[in-house]
Design an enzyme around this catalytic site. Structure first.
Site, PDB file in Angstrom:
ATOM      1  NE  ARG A 189       6.127  -1.905   0.344  1.00  0.00           N
ATOM      2  CZ  ARG A 189       4.913  -2.067  -0.134  1.00  0.00           C
ATOM      3  NH1 ARG A 189       4.056  -2.824   0.493  1.00  0.00           N
ATOM      4  NH2 ARG A 189       4.550  -1.480  -1.254  1.00  0.00           N
ATOM      5  CD  GLU A 245      -3.722  -4.626  -5.760  1.00  0.00           C
ATOM      6  OE1 GLU A 245      -2.674  -4.707  -5.103  1.00  0.00           O
ATOM      7  OE2 GLU A 245      -4.849  -4.742  -5.268  1.00  0.00           O
TER       8      GLU A 245
HETATM    9  P1  AMP Z   1       2.089  -7.456  -7.914  1.00  0.00           P
HETATM   10  O1  AMP Z   1       3.169  -7.287  -8.924  1.00  0.00           O
HETATM   11  O2  AMP Z   1       0.755  -6.983  -8.395  1.00  0.00           O
HETATM   12  O3  AMP Z   1       2.046  -8.861  -7.355  1.00  0.00           O
HETATM   13  O4  AMP Z   1       2.415  -6.467  -6.737  1.00  0.00           O
HETATM   14  C1  AMP Z   1       3.328  -6.803  -5.780  1.00  0.00           C
HETATM   15  C2  AMP Z   1       4.164  -5.627  -5.362  1.00  0.00           C
HETATM   16  O5  AMP Z   1       3.408  -4.439  -5.164  1.00  0.00           O
HETATM   17  C3  AMP Z   1       4.829  -5.943  -4.057  1.00  0.00           C
HETATM   18  O6  AMP Z   1       6.170  -5.510  -4.169  1.00  0.00           O
HETATM   19  C4  AMP Z   1       4.065  -5.174  -3.031  1.00  0.00           C
HETATM   20  O7  AMP Z   1       4.968  -4.520  -2.181  1.00  0.00           O
HETATM   21  C5  AMP Z   1       3.228  -4.164  -3.786  1.00  0.00           C
HETATM   22  N1  AMP Z   1       1.791  -4.318  -3.539  1.00  0.00           N
HETATM   23  C6  AMP Z   1       0.839  -4.625  -4.449  1.00  0.00           C
HETATM   24  N2  AMP Z   1      -0.379  -4.646  -3.910  1.00  0.00           N
HETATM   25  C7  AMP Z   1      -0.207  -4.380  -2.610  1.00  0.00           C
HETATM   26  C8  AMP Z   1      -1.099  -4.285  -1.498  1.00  0.00           C
HETATM   27  N3  AMP Z   1      -2.408  -4.463  -1.621  1.00  0.00           N
HETATM   28  N4  AMP Z   1      -0.556  -4.002  -0.294  1.00  0.00           N
HETATM   29  C9  AMP Z   1       0.767  -3.818  -0.146  1.00  0.00           C
HETATM   30  N5  AMP Z   1       1.646  -3.905  -1.150  1.00  0.00           N
HETATM   31  C10 AMP Z   1       1.171  -4.169  -2.372  1.00  0.00           C
END
Ligand code: AMP
Length: 177
Positions: free
Chosen positions: A64, A101
């Protein structure tokens, strides 16, 4: 939010509970991307704080970050550099591993993608645990780029991803959830 007034396009981001796994509240930006006015207003708002920052390239992580990054690059009249999952990019690469996550992954950048000192803005749709953005920042810095900042659409406050952002550059979120 940097702007205390919630923009109209924010309502086009759909909350999907328990996707892709139980307990995750997924922020689905597809309805926002599909709306011509919403997309234009969002990209304009995402770029506004950086308009005079001399951004030469926008970098976004698969996948994305590619969509927002390419649009934001046009908005800021900058280039775009993809940070990709393993096995996608040819040539000499730099790599960083990071926790998500939901799972873990690695990001790669081509070693010659940016000239040393290029002023780069990182972009992503959601800041969750912060692992992706922190890994992307490390990659860009190892590569010799000048990280000017990071722009995200939505910051998930409960996950405190901002605490993992240790770069000496501002991280700006348009919305908080
Ligand atoms: P993080 O590395 O945990 O900050 O996760 C961020 C990445 O995972 C981003 O590229 C988001 O597109 C995707 N992502 C993580 N959690 C979500 C969520 N709850 N909703 C949508 N995308 C998420």
């Amino acid at each position: 939010m940097d702007d205390p007034k919630t923009p109209e396009w924010a309502a086009l981001i759909r909350d999907v509970p328990d996707f892709p796994s139980p307990g995750i509240m997924f922020k689905d930006i597809v309805p926002l991307l599909a709306d011509a006015h919403g997309l234009a207003a969002m990209v304009s708002a995402l770029g506004a704080p950086w308009r005079d920052a001399g951004i030469q390239a926008v970098a976004g992580a698969e996948s994305r970050g590619f969509i927002l990054g390419a649009a934001l690059a046009r908005e800021l009249e900058a280039g775009f550099v993809p940070l990709r999952k393993p096995g996608k990019l040819p040539g000499a690469l730099l790599e960083e591993a990071y926790a998500l996550e939901y799972g873990s992954d690695r990001l790669q950048i081509q070693a010659d993608a940016l000239a040393s000192g290029t002023r780069v803005l990182l972009v992503d749709d959601v800041l969750a645990t912060g692992g992706t953005l922190a890994a992307a920042a490390r990659l860009l810095q190892r590569q010799g780029a000048q990280l000017v900042g990071a722009a995200v659409l939505v910051e998930l406050m409960e996950l405190r991803g901002r605490e993992r952002w240790t770069a000496a550059a501002p991280l700006r979120a348009l919305l908080r959830a």
